[in-house]
Design a protein around this motif. Sequence first.
Motif, PDB file in Angstrom:
ATOM      1  N   ALA A   1       0.814  -1.216   0.000  1.00  0.00           N
ATOM      2  CA  ALA A   1       0.000   0.000   0.000  1.00  0.00           C
ATOM      3  C   ALA A   1       0.849   1.268   0.000  1.00  0.00           C
ATOM      4  O   ALA A   1       0.370   2.341  -0.362  1.00  0.00           O
ATOM      5  CB  ALA A   1      -0.935   0.007   1.202  1.00  0.00           C
ATOM      6  N   ALA A   2       2.120   1.156   0.390  1.00  0.00           N
ATOM      7  CA  ALA A   2       2.989   2.330   0.488  1.00  0.00           C
ATOM      8  C   ALA A   2       4.092   2.320  -0.570  1.00  0.00           C
ATOM      9  O   ALA A   2       5.006   3.123  -0.499  1.00  0.00           O
ATOM     10  CB  ALA A   2       3.616   2.390   1.877  1.00  0.00           C
ATOM     11  N   THR A   3       4.010   1.418  -1.540  1.00  0.00           N
ATOM     12  CA  THR A   3       5.087   1.267  -2.516  1.00  0.00           C
ATOM     13  C   THR A   3       4.654   1.748  -3.890  1.00  0.00           C
ATOM     14  O   THR A   3       3.514   1.530  -4.301  1.00  0.00           O
ATOM     15  CB  THR A   3       5.529  -0.208  -2.590  1.00  0.00           C
ATOM     16  OG1 THR A   3       5.989  -0.606  -1.302  1.00  0.00           O
ATOM     17  CG2 THR A   3       6.634  -0.407  -3.600  1.00  0.00           C
TER      18      THR A   3
ATOM     19  N   LEU B   1      12.946   2.075 -10.211  1.00  0.00           N
ATOM     20  CA  LEU B   1      13.187   2.187  -8.772  1.00  0.00           C
ATOM     21  C   LEU B   1      11.958   1.705  -8.017  1.00  0.00           C
ATOM     22  O   LEU B   1      10.833   2.061  -8.368  1.00  0.00           O
ATOM     23  CB  LEU B   1      13.466   3.640  -8.386  1.00  0.00           C
ATOM     24  CG  LEU B   1      14.554   4.372  -9.161  1.00  0.00           C
ATOM     25  CD1 LEU B   1      14.622   5.823  -8.717  1.00  0.00           C
ATOM     26  CD2 LEU B   1      15.886   3.674  -8.988  1.00  0.00           C
ATOM     27  N   VAL B   2      12.169   0.906  -6.988  1.00  0.00           N
ATOM     28  CA  VAL B   2      11.093   0.492  -6.093  1.00  0.00           C
ATOM     29  C   VAL B   2      11.200   1.414  -4.886  1.00  0.00           C
ATOM     30  O   VAL B   2      12.223   1.444  -4.204  1.00  0.00           O
ATOM     31  CB  VAL B   2      11.230  -0.984  -5.669  1.00  0.00           C
ATOM     32  CG1 VAL B   2      10.070  -1.387  -4.771  1.00  0.00           C
ATOM     33  CG2 VAL B   2      11.326  -1.896  -6.886  1.00  0.00           C
ATOM     34  N   VAL B   3      10.148   2.210  -4.646  1.00  0.00           N
ATOM     35  CA  VAL B   3      10.187   3.252  -3.621  1.00  0.00           C
ATOM     36  C   VAL B   3       9.116   2.970  -2.567  1.00  0.00           C
ATOM     37  O   VAL B   3       7.948   2.775  -2.893  1.00  0.00           O
ATOM     38  CB  VAL B   3       9.954   4.648  -4.246  1.00  0.00           C
ATOM     39  CG1 VAL B   3      10.097   5.744  -3.205  1.00  0.00           C
ATOM     40  CG2 VAL B   3      10.904   4.878  -5.421  1.00  0.00           C
ATOM     41  N   ASP B   4       9.540   2.965  -1.304  1.00  0.00           N
ATOM     42  CA  ASP B   4       8.640   2.680  -0.183  1.00  0.00           C
ATOM     43  C   ASP B   4       8.412   3.956   0.618  1.00  0.00           C
ATOM     44  O   ASP B   4       9.344   4.513   1.204  1.00  0.00           O
ATOM     45  CB  ASP B   4       9.250   1.589   0.696  1.00  0.00           C
ATOM     46  CG  ASP B   4       8.289   1.055   1.746  1.00  0.00           C
ATOM     47  OD1 ASP B   4       7.385   1.802   2.178  1.00  0.00           O
ATOM     48  OD2 ASP B   4       8.454  -0.107   2.159  1.00  0.00           O
TER      49      ASP B   4
ATOM     50  N   LEU C   1       8.914   3.897   4.822  1.00  0.00           N
ATOM     51  CA  LEU C   1      10.218   3.866   5.496  1.00  0.00           C
ATOM     52  C   LEU C   1      10.664   5.265   5.907  1.00  0.00           C
ATOM     53  O   LEU C   1      10.353   6.253   5.244  1.00  0.00           O
ATOM     54  CB  LEU C   1      11.269   3.240   4.586  1.00  0.00           C
ATOM     55  CG  LEU C   1      11.040   1.780   4.215  1.00  0.00           C
ATOM     56  CD1 LEU C   1      12.110   1.303   3.240  1.00  0.00           C
ATOM     57  CD2 LEU C   1      11.016   0.905   5.456  1.00  0.00           C
ATOM     58  N   THR C   2      11.435   5.333   6.976  1.00  0.00           N
ATOM     59  CA  THR C   2      11.987   6.595   7.452  1.00  0.00           C
ATOM     60  C   THR C   2      13.239   6.931   6.651  1.00  0.00           C
ATOM     61  O   THR C   2      14.103   6.079   6.457  1.00  0.00           O
ATOM     62  CB  THR C   2      12.352   6.496   8.946  1.00  0.00           C
ATOM     63  OG1 THR C   2      11.174   6.122   9.664  1.00  0.00           O
ATOM     64  CG2 THR C   2      12.881   7.806   9.477  1.00  0.00           C
TER      65      THR C   2
ATOM     66  N   GLY D   1       9.760   9.030  -0.769  1.00  0.00           N
ATOM     67  CA  GLY D   1       9.998   7.701  -0.237  1.00  0.00           C
ATOM     68  C   GLY D   1      11.456   7.301  -0.303  1.00  0.00           C
ATOM     69  O   GLY D   1      12.304   8.034  -0.806  1.00  0.00           O
ATOM     70  N   VAL D   2      11.730   6.112   0.223  1.00  0.00           N
ATOM     71  CA  VAL D   2      13.074   5.552   0.265  1.00  0.00           C
ATOM     72  C   VAL D   2      13.168   4.466  -0.808  1.00  0.00           C
ATOM     73  O   VAL D   2      12.294   3.606  -0.910  1.00  0.00           O
ATOM     74  CB  VAL D   2      13.372   4.957   1.656  1.00  0.00           C
ATOM     75  CG1 VAL D   2      14.718   4.259   1.685  1.00  0.00           C
ATOM     76  CG2 VAL D   2      13.299   6.047   2.724  1.00  0.00           C
ATOM     77  N   VAL D   3      14.232   4.512  -1.605  1.00  0.00           N
ATOM     78  CA  VAL D   3      14.442   3.510  -2.645  1.00  0.00           C
ATOM     79  C   VAL D   3      14.909   2.225  -1.968  1.00  0.00           C
ATOM     80  O   VAL D   3      15.902   2.230  -1.228  1.00  0.00           O
ATOM     81  CB  VAL D   3      15.469   3.993  -3.685  1.00  0.00           C
ATOM     82  CG1 VAL D   3      15.735   2.902  -4.735  1.00  0.00           C
ATOM     83  CG2 VAL D   3      14.998   5.277  -4.360  1.00  0.00           C
TER      84      VAL D   3
END
Length: 172
Positions: free
Chosen positions: A82-84, A105-108, A111-112, A163-165
């Motif tokens: 849900a966050a990706t 790129l897979v981005v979440d 994540l902090t 987001g974070v990769v």
Amino acid sequence: MRNQGGRREGAGRPKGSNQYGEPTRPVRLPISQVERVLRFVREREHELPLYACGVSAGFPSPADDYAEGALDLNAHLVRQPAATFFARARGDSMIGAGIHDGDLLVVDRSLTAEDGKVVVVSINGELTVKRMRREKGVTWLVPENPDYPSIQFQEQDEAHLWGVVTNVIHSL
């Protein structure tokens, strides 16, 4: 009075006459997922085999001739569905981190963003992917190519973390 509704002998499609040659059954789906399920069926997505033996990147070694099981790339690449989201990299400012022009790129978003993480940030309306650095209360976006300058966040900058990769997918 006519008999209406209910089961009628010979009505409907014969069982197994669909494109899959097998019986069907009704399923209730959330409306938001209908297109995804239809795409899955149309494209006949499936899990790919994963071999248990490693592939030597040095000297060749004999391969074990058996599969460990099936590999679902979503299970390996997506931690929080849900966050990706996925984004395509443009340019060569992150080449030193293994991110090439055109890579996926897979981005979440869950994540902090911590010091040293590769992040996707919108800064003054432009998206960029860089390594985040924090030093003495100052945050920098640092490229992984010496041809590009680091970006220091200024007070007047409008910055939003996207987001974070977590993974990079690229062709050879």
